[in-house]
Design an enzyme around this catalytic site. Structure first.
Site, mmCIF file in Angstrom:
data_model
loop_
_atom_site.group_PDB
_atom_site.id
_atom_site.type_symbol
_atom_site.label_atom_id
_atom_site.label_comp_id
_atom_site.label_asym_id
_atom_site.label_seq_id
_atom_site.Cartn_x
_atom_site.Cartn_y
_atom_site.Cartn_z
ATOM 1 N N TYR A 1 3.814 -2.552 -4.314
ATOM 2 C CA TYR A 1 4.375 -2.583 -2.954
ATOM 3 C C TYR A 1 3.905 -3.864 -2.248
ATOM 4 O O TYR A 1 4.719 -4.624 -1.714
ATOM 5 C CB TYR A 1 3.927 -1.349 -2.147
ATOM 6 C CG TYR A 1 4.110 -1.504 -0.670
ATOM 7 C CD1 TYR A 1 3.019 -1.777 0.165
ATOM 8 C CD2 TYR A 1 5.367 -1.411 -0.091
ATOM 9 C CE1 TYR A 1 3.189 -1.943 1.523
ATOM 10 C CE2 TYR A 1 5.542 -1.581 1.271
ATOM 11 C CZ TYR A 1 4.443 -1.846 2.071
ATOM 12 O OH TYR A 1 4.610 -2.007 3.417
ATOM 13 N N LYS B 1 5.958 -7.469 -0.879
ATOM 14 C CA LYS B 1 5.872 -8.084 0.457
ATOM 15 C C LYS B 1 5.427 -9.537 0.333
ATOM 16 O O LYS B 1 5.934 -10.421 1.023
ATOM 17 C CB LYS B 1 4.912 -7.294 1.352
ATOM 18 C CG LYS B 1 5.408 -5.908 1.720
ATOM 19 C CD LYS B 1 6.746 -5.955 2.471
ATOM 20 C CE LYS B 1 7.228 -4.581 2.855
ATOM 21 N NZ LYS B 1 8.551 -4.600 3.518
ATOM 22 N N SER C 1 3.626 -6.783 5.789
ATOM 23 C CA SER C 1 2.524 -5.834 5.839
ATOM 24 C C SER C 1 1.197 -6.538 5.631
ATOM 25 O O SER C 1 1.128 -7.573 4.969
ATOM 26 C CB SER C 1 2.722 -4.794 4.727
ATOM 27 O OG SER C 1 1.555 -4.031 4.545
ATOM 28 N N VAL D 1 -10.564 13.277 2.541
ATOM 29 C CA VAL D 1 -10.933 11.911 2.943
ATOM 30 C C VAL D 1 -11.324 11.186 1.663
ATOM 31 O O VAL D 1 -12.249 11.607 0.955
ATOM 32 C CB VAL D 1 -12.113 11.944 3.934
ATOM 33 C CG1 VAL D 1 -12.647 10.539 4.198
ATOM 34 C CG2 VAL D 1 -11.675 12.617 5.240
ATOM 35 N N PHE D 2 -10.568 10.129 1.354
ATOM 36 C CA PHE D 2 -10.754 9.463 0.053
ATOM 37 C C PHE D 2 -11.947 8.503 0.101
ATOM 38 O O PHE D 2 -11.808 7.309 0.281
ATOM 39 C CB PHE D 2 -9.485 8.702 -0.340
ATOM 40 C CG PHE D 2 -8.279 9.579 -0.548
ATOM 41 C CD1 PHE D 2 -7.051 9.233 0.007
ATOM 42 C CD2 PHE D 2 -8.359 10.760 -1.283
ATOM 43 C CE1 PHE D 2 -5.925 10.041 -0.181
ATOM 44 C CE2 PHE D 2 -7.241 11.557 -1.473
ATOM 45 C CZ PHE D 2 -6.017 11.191 -0.922
#
Ligand code: WQD
Length: 339
Positions: free
Chosen positions: A153, A157, A128, A221-222
């Site tokens: 997360y 990766k 990612s 919308v952050f």
């Protein structure tokens, strides 16, 4: 000539299922593993409908070496592995780091150990763009230094790639391609397979389509105070079918690459903001999506998008589909789910 048999872990998931369709279309024979903890047989049914094939399927946790040995024993013809099976929610990983390290790292290690026992030594890893953290330079190239990952997360990766680089040094027959996804969106144009988020979607595109169909009352919308043209974050949204095709390209070129560990950015190279994606969805579908501007989401990267030139060159692959295609396809899938 019998087609090459490929073990696909996490094959019942979003990216995995779309890749099964492209693998079969390219003459491969996938063998599918999935523990169905974050997926269902719905996408496997869709893959059967699209390919006309009843693929071998095993409900197996990739961390379970006994079960892995059983599957490899039943399929000695497996010549390569595509490893999608992992937990992938950024904010869930912040809430449950031990679950993420246990699941994502244990699965990878168990799989590699059993592959080595079975002498299977071609591996395509689902990585990612989060491995980069917030890159110093964008568009980001594969040689960009890994910054501290923003989430557990992303850390799994980064660790996964480190495990694979070290494994390649010690295991002389092993060849690895690590595919660094940017932001996958969309669905197969047939409307038969697509994204199946469990519960409230974390990712933007499914939240948009679920709001459009009325499952969510409004999109937040952050943040709109970022240092970007419209104040919302910039991302590189890639159609999931383009992403799936890239996996087949990686498999077919893995033996011609310059080294036994190669990483590739899988993105369009075109930055698109959150608000642009939202407005594009409303424009191409004609459906209004109620939204509000909320506070920034912790852990979000301000702007990240790919320099895909290494993938274009070495994999002889480039994206063909647009965000308009992806949003139309995502919307068709959402409408089919509601039927
Ligand atoms: C994108 C942008 C949000 C939801 C993660 C992983 C990445 C990959 C994709 C697995 C951000 C904004 C989102 C919402 C919003 N995962 N947003 N409202 O975080 O870029 O990437 O998912 O393959 O590895 O890191 O994706 O879709 O969650 O967010 O404003 O309701 O949309 O703030 O700027 P992200 P995302």
């Amino acid at each position: 000539m019998t087609s090459q048999s490929i073990l696909v872990t996490g094959g019942a998931g979003y990216i995995g299922a779309h890749t099964l369709v492209e693998l079969v279309a390219s003459g491969y024979t996938p063998v599918v593993l999935d523990d169905l903890s974050r997926s269902s047989m719905k996408l496997m049914d869709g893959v059967k409908q699209l390919t006309g094939k009843q693929l071998s399927f095993y409900q197996v946790d990739c961390a379970d070496k006994t079960e892995l040995r059983r599957v490899f024993g039943l399929h000695p013809e497996i010549s390569a592995v595509m490893h999608f099976a992992a937990f992938k929610s950024v904010n869930e990983s912040v809430e449950k780091p031990l679950l993420y390290f246990r699941n994502n790292i244990d699965s990878l290690l168990s799989l590699l150990e059993v592959m080595q026992e079975a002498n299977v030594n071609r591996f395509v890893f689902s990585s990612s763009c989060t491995v980069y953290g917030q890159p110093d330079r964008i568009p980001v190239t594969e040689d960009a230094p890994f910054k501290r990952p923003e989430s557990p997360y992303g850390a799994t990766k980064q660790m996964g790639e480190r495990i694979l680089e070290d494994a390649v040094k010690a295991w002389k027959e092993l060849k690895v391609v690590s595919l660094r996804y940017f932001n996958p969106i969309g669905a197969h144009p047939s409307g038969v397979i697509g994204e199946l988020p469990i519960g409230v979607p974390n990712n933007l595109a499914p939240y948009i389509t679920q709001t459009a169909i009325g499952k969510r009352s409004r999109l937040t919308v952050f943040g709109s105070d970022y240092n970007t043209p419209d104040g919302s974050c910039l991302r590189d949204f890639i159609h999931v079918v383009d992403l799936a095709v890239a996996h087949v390209a990686a498999l077919s070129t893995i033996d011609q690459l310059p080294s036994r560990f190669e990483a590739f950015n899988l993105g369009t190279g075109v930055p698109v903001s959150v608000l642009e994606l939202l407005n594009t969805f409303m424009r191409v579908t004609g459906v209004n999506v109620p939204y509000e501007i909320g506070p920034r989401r912790p852990g979000d990267i301000e702007k990240v998008y790919a320099d895909p030139s290494k993938s274009n060159r070495a994999l002889r692959w480039r994206t063909k589909l647009t965000i308009e295609d992806a949003l139309r396809d995502a919307w068709r899938w959402e409408q089919n789910l509601a039927k």
